[in-house]
Write a protein that holds these residues in place. Structure first.
Motif, PDB file in Angstrom:
ATOM      1  N   ARG A 220       0.821  -1.058   0.014  1.00 21.32           N
ATOM      2  CA  ARG A 220       0.040  -0.062   0.181  1.00 21.32           C
ATOM      3  C   ARG A 220       0.913   1.147  -0.057  1.00 21.32           C
ATOM      4  N   GLU A 221       1.758   1.267   0.908  1.00 19.96           N
ATOM      5  CA  GLU A 221       2.749   2.592   1.039  1.00 19.96           C
ATOM      6  C   GLU A 221       3.507   2.887  -0.342  1.00 19.96           C
ATOM      7  N   GLU A 222       3.766   1.824  -0.992  1.00 17.19           N
ATOM      8  CA  GLU A 222       4.506   2.271  -2.409  1.00 17.19           C
ATOM      9  C   GLU A 222       3.527   2.683  -3.502  1.00 17.19           C
ATOM     10  N   LEU A 224       0.594   4.506  -2.887  1.00 21.57           N
ATOM     11  CA  LEU A 224       0.250   5.733  -2.596  1.00 21.57           C
ATOM     12  C   LEU A 224       1.414   6.617  -2.803  1.00 21.57           C
ATOM     13  N   ARG A 225       2.626   6.215  -2.556  1.00 23.86           N
ATOM     14  CA  ARG A 225       3.935   7.038  -2.935  1.00 23.86           C
ATOM     15  C   ARG A 225       3.896   7.357  -4.315  1.00 23.86           C
ATOM     16  N   ARG A 226       3.255   6.199  -5.227  1.00 24.30           N
ATOM     17  CA  ARG A 226       3.628   6.374  -6.496  1.00 24.30           C
ATOM     18  C   ARG A 226       2.594   7.336  -7.143  1.00 24.30           C
ATOM     19  N   GLY A 228       1.030   9.712  -5.128  1.00 18.64           N
ATOM     20  CA  GLY A 228       0.581  11.145  -4.599  1.00 18.64           C
ATOM     21  C   GLY A 228       1.561  12.159  -5.055  1.00 18.64           C
TER      22      GLY A 228
END
Length: 228
Positions: A220-222, A224-226, A228
């Motif tokens: 999930r974090e990756e 959302l980072r991509r 954002g």
């Protein structure tokens, strides 16, 4: 594309005979876009280096004492392109069945060496537009602009394009090494999606070109980072 704008090709050479390595090193020094990171007389040491350092290309002798070049090529798989360097022409068919980019017969002249390197450069340039994967005995072109997502099932992988699906023997990890990192992201242990086709992001799933794809908290974090 001019030589000045060609991307650097990260490569190593593997040959149990030092004189073979010296020829490759001398030729490589004359090619501005080659980055020869090392030479190895041991195939196992070369494989260990490849595990720690991403490479684009391996110059690979075939008849070696610890592992043959053909065995090494099978272990490398899609991690790097292969140019076989050998004194024995009878391995050529098997070499190309392993999808080698080229097959250089010793003694290797500079002109022929440059031709082989040019092929690799062209393939890497095209890698951002398409790739070829094996489907049974055939090689199928996958257009990255049309590739919506990939789904893994054990050691098999299905490429879902807008106009076709292709099943090949490959892992998601191997596929990600060949896909443009800025466009494709892993969202689940079994799925990689194209950011170009993501339409909706919900708590546990994505909508990718109208298809529901599971979304794991692990990735999930990756994602959302991509976006954002």
């Amino acid at each position: 594309m001019s030589e000045g704008t060609l991307r650097k090709i990260r490569c190593v050479a593997v040959d149990d005979e030092p004189i073979g390595l010296s020829v490759i090193a001398a030729h490589a020094a004359k090619v501005p876009y080659l980055d020869l990171q090392g030479t190895f007389t041991s195939a196992t040491e070369a494989l260990a280096y490849l595990q720690r350092h991403p490479l684009d290309l391996v110059f690979l002798d075939i008849e070696m004492p610890d592992l043959s070049g053909l065995e090494v090529a099978r272990l490398i798989g899609t991690q790097a392109r292969i140019i076989f360097t050998t004194a024995y022409p009878h391995y050529a068919v098997e070499g190309f069945e392993l999808a080698a980019t080229d097959y250089l017969l010793k003694p290797i002249g500079l002109s022929r060496f440059l031709q082989a390197c040019g092929r690799v450069s062209e393939q890497l340039e095209a890698a951002g537009r398409y790739l070829f994967v094996k489907d049974g005995y055939d090689w199928v072109r996958v257009d990255l602009a049309a590739l919506r997502y990939l789904k893994a099932d054990d050691n098999y992988l299905t490429f879902y394009e807008t106009h076709q699906t292709t099943l090949t023997r490959m892992t998601l990890t191997e596929a990600l090494q060949r896909l443009p990192a800025e466009r494709f992201v892993r969202v689940h242990k079994s799925y990689v999606v194209s950011l170009d086709f993501v339409e909706k992001i919900e708590r546990h799933q994505l909508t990718v070109a109208g298809v529901k794809v599971p979304w794991s908290a692990t990735y999930r974090e990756e994602l959302l980072r991509r976006i954002g």
